[in-house]
Motif scaffolding. Structure first.
Motif, PDB file in Angstrom:
ATOM      1  N   TRP A  45     -12.132  14.254 -14.777  1.00  0.00           N
ATOM      2  CA  TRP A  45     -12.235  15.212 -15.879  1.00  0.00           C
ATOM      3  C   TRP A  45     -10.917  15.526 -16.583  1.00  0.00           C
ATOM      4  O   TRP A  45     -10.907  16.272 -17.552  1.00  0.00           O
ATOM      5  CB  TRP A  45     -12.841  16.520 -15.366  1.00  0.00           C
ATOM      6  CG  TRP A  45     -14.244  16.371 -14.894  1.00  0.00           C
ATOM      7  CD1 TRP A  45     -14.643  15.963 -13.649  1.00  0.00           C
ATOM      8  CD2 TRP A  45     -15.429  16.601 -15.635  1.00  0.00           C
ATOM      9  NE1 TRP A  45     -16.006  15.946 -13.583  1.00  0.00           N
ATOM     10  CE2 TRP A  45     -16.511  16.330 -14.790  1.00  0.00           C
ATOM     11  CE3 TRP A  45     -15.680  17.020 -16.937  1.00  0.00           C
ATOM     12  CZ2 TRP A  45     -17.829  16.461 -15.198  1.00  0.00           C
ATOM     13  CZ3 TRP A  45     -16.995  17.155 -17.333  1.00  0.00           C
ATOM     14  CH2 TRP A  45     -18.050  16.870 -16.477  1.00  0.00           C
ATOM     15  N   ARG A  46      -9.798  15.003 -16.105  1.00  0.00           N
ATOM     16  CA  ARG A  46      -8.480  15.396 -16.617  1.00  0.00           C
ATOM     17  C   ARG A  46      -8.354  15.292 -18.133  1.00  0.00           C
ATOM     18  O   ARG A  46      -7.762  16.154 -18.769  1.00  0.00           O
ATOM     19  CB  ARG A  46      -7.398  14.572 -15.940  1.00  0.00           C
ATOM     20  CG  ARG A  46      -5.987  15.001 -16.332  1.00  0.00           C
ATOM     21  CD  ARG A  46      -4.914  14.338 -15.490  1.00  0.00           C
ATOM     22  NE  ARG A  46      -4.990  14.817 -14.119  1.00  0.00           N
ATOM     23  CZ  ARG A  46      -5.300  14.041 -13.083  1.00  0.00           C
ATOM     24  NH1 ARG A  46      -5.539  12.769 -13.233  1.00  0.00           N
ATOM     25  NH2 ARG A  46      -5.363  14.554 -11.880  1.00  0.00           N
ATOM     26  N   THR A  47      -8.892  14.270 -18.719  1.00  0.00           N
ATOM     27  CA  THR A  47      -8.742  14.092 -20.162  1.00  0.00           C
ATOM     28  C   THR A  47      -9.897  14.678 -20.964  1.00  0.00           C
ATOM     29  O   THR A  47      -9.902  14.594 -22.186  1.00  0.00           O
ATOM     30  CB  THR A  47      -8.587  12.596 -20.502  1.00  0.00           C
ATOM     31  OG1 THR A  47      -9.740  11.893 -20.038  1.00  0.00           O
ATOM     32  CG2 THR A  47      -7.328  12.027 -19.876  1.00  0.00           C
ATOM     33  N   SER A  48     -10.836  15.297 -20.301  1.00  0.00           N
ATOM     34  CA  SER A  48     -11.977  15.893 -20.992  1.00  0.00           C
ATOM     35  C   SER A  48     -11.557  17.181 -21.707  1.00  0.00           C
ATOM     36  O   SER A  48     -10.715  17.938 -21.218  1.00  0.00           O
ATOM     37  CB  SER A  48     -13.081  16.213 -19.979  1.00  0.00           C
ATOM     38  OG  SER A  48     -14.163  16.841 -20.606  1.00  0.00           O
ATOM     39  N   GLU A  49     -12.142  17.426 -22.843  1.00  0.00           N
ATOM     40  CA  GLU A  49     -11.871  18.655 -23.589  1.00  0.00           C
ATOM     41  C   GLU A  49     -12.530  19.877 -22.944  1.00  0.00           C
ATOM     42  O   GLU A  49     -12.084  20.994 -23.138  1.00  0.00           O
ATOM     43  CB  GLU A  49     -12.371  18.512 -25.031  1.00  0.00           C
ATOM     44  CG  GLU A  49     -11.570  17.534 -25.860  1.00  0.00           C
ATOM     45  CD  GLU A  49     -10.160  18.023 -26.137  1.00  0.00           C
ATOM     46  OE1 GLU A  49      -9.975  19.227 -26.420  1.00  0.00           O
ATOM     47  OE2 GLU A  49      -9.235  17.198 -26.049  1.00  0.00           O
ATOM     48  N   TYR A  94      -2.663  20.310 -11.671  1.00  0.00           N
ATOM     49  CA  TYR A  94      -2.580  18.881 -11.963  1.00  0.00           C
ATOM     50  C   TYR A  94      -3.930  18.322 -12.411  1.00  0.00           C
ATOM     51  O   TYR A  94      -4.009  17.518 -13.332  1.00  0.00           O
ATOM     52  CB  TYR A  94      -2.063  18.113 -10.757  1.00  0.00           C
ATOM     53  CG  TYR A  94      -2.057  16.631 -10.974  1.00  0.00           C
ATOM     54  CD1 TYR A  94      -1.188  16.051 -11.884  1.00  0.00           C
ATOM     55  CD2 TYR A  94      -2.938  15.802 -10.299  1.00  0.00           C
ATOM     56  CE1 TYR A  94      -1.198  14.687 -12.121  1.00  0.00           C
ATOM     57  CE2 TYR A  94      -2.957  14.434 -10.524  1.00  0.00           C
ATOM     58  CZ  TYR A  94      -2.080  13.882 -11.429  1.00  0.00           C
ATOM     59  OH  TYR A  94      -2.092  12.532 -11.664  1.00  0.00           O
ATOM     60  N   ALA A  95      -4.999  18.777 -11.767  1.00  0.00           N
ATOM     61  CA  ALA A  95      -6.337  18.279 -12.106  1.00  0.00           C
ATOM     62  C   ALA A  95      -6.714  18.613 -13.550  1.00  0.00           C
ATOM     63  O   ALA A  95      -7.455  17.865 -14.182  1.00  0.00           O
ATOM     64  CB  ALA A  95      -7.386  18.870 -11.159  1.00  0.00           C
ATOM     65  N   LEU A  96      -6.186  19.704 -14.069  1.00  0.00           N
ATOM     66  CA  LEU A  96      -6.542  20.142 -15.415  1.00  0.00           C
ATOM     67  C   LEU A  96      -5.517  19.777 -16.483  1.00  0.00           C
ATOM     68  O   LEU A  96      -5.790  19.880 -17.671  1.00  0.00           O
ATOM     69  CB  LEU A  96      -6.752  21.660 -15.416  1.00  0.00           C
ATOM     70  CG  LEU A  96      -7.884  22.157 -14.529  1.00  0.00           C
ATOM     71  CD1 LEU A  96      -7.906  23.669 -14.500  1.00  0.00           C
ATOM     72  CD2 LEU A  96      -9.223  21.586 -14.968  1.00  0.00           C
ATOM     73  N   ASP A  97      -4.325  19.355 -16.058  1.00  0.00           N
ATOM     74  CA  ASP A  97      -3.244  19.070 -16.994  1.00  0.00           C
ATOM     75  C   ASP A  97      -2.969  17.565 -17.024  1.00  0.00           C
ATOM     76  O   ASP A  97      -2.441  17.021 -16.066  1.00  0.00           O
ATOM     77  CB  ASP A  97      -1.980  19.819 -16.561  1.00  0.00           C
ATOM     78  CG  ASP A  97      -0.808  19.585 -17.483  1.00  0.00           C
ATOM     79  OD1 ASP A  97      -0.957  18.892 -18.508  1.00  0.00           O
ATOM     80  OD2 ASP A  97       0.277  20.100 -17.171  1.00  0.00           O
ATOM     81  N   PRO A  98      -3.306  16.901 -18.127  1.00  0.00           N
ATOM     82  CA  PRO A  98      -3.130  15.447 -18.193  1.00  0.00           C
ATOM     83  C   PRO A  98      -1.658  15.013 -18.125  1.00  0.00           C
ATOM     84  O   PRO A  98      -1.382  13.859 -17.862  1.00  0.00           O
ATOM     85  CB  PRO A  98      -3.761  15.051 -19.524  1.00  0.00           C
ATOM     86  CG  PRO A  98      -3.771  16.281 -20.333  1.00  0.00           C
ATOM     87  CD  PRO A  98      -3.862  17.433 -19.369  1.00  0.00           C
ATOM     88  N   THR A  99      -0.718  15.915 -18.336  1.00  0.00           N
ATOM     89  CA  THR A  99       0.696  15.562 -18.275  1.00  0.00           C
ATOM     90  C   THR A  99       1.356  15.986 -16.981  1.00  0.00           C
ATOM     91  O   THR A  99       2.528  15.730 -16.773  1.00  0.00           O
ATOM     92  CB  THR A  99       1.475  16.224 -19.443  1.00  0.00           C
ATOM     93  OG1 THR A  99       1.404  17.650 -19.294  1.00  0.00           O
ATOM     94  CG2 THR A  99       0.895  15.806 -20.782  1.00  0.00           C
TER      95      THR A  99
END
Length: 104
Positions: A45-49, A94-99
């Motif tokens: 899900w990291r890159t999901s809006e 980390y799971a929620l932040d793509p960077t």
């Protein structure tokens, strides 16, 4: 697939936090599984809006729930829980932040 990931994450959270709330002690294997499930969620899900609301609620409650449980314990056990709360919090970030970079 979405429901299965949510269910697995919820089960892992309950397996770790539930015993802490009942003053049954710290389970390292349950913590490792929770972190693995958070990582798996992040991978999917990291890159999901958007993420499911149920997961947002679960993830937002993990750090404060684990931290609050630390007050039920003393000494080294208490410190392990504080460290676990930080570890889980970093993995959620980390799971929620793509960077972001994972903290192992």
């Amino acid at each position: 697939m979405h429901e299965e990931l949510v269910s697995q994450l919820d089960d892992a959270a309950e397996a770790f936090v539930g015993p802490l709330r009942l003053n049954d002690g710290f389970d390292q294997l349950a913590l490792d599984e929770l972190c693995r499930q958070i990582d798996q969620f992040g991978h999917q899900w990291r890159t999901s809006e958007v993420i499911p609301k149920s997961v947002a609620l679960l993830l937002s409650d993990l750090y404060p729930a684990i931290s609050a449980c630390a007050d039920l314990y003393a000494g080294e056990e208490r410190q392990r829980m504080i460290d676990a709360a930080v570890r889980v919090g970093e993995r959620v970030t980390y799971a929620l932040d793509p960077t972001g970079e994972p903290e192992m």
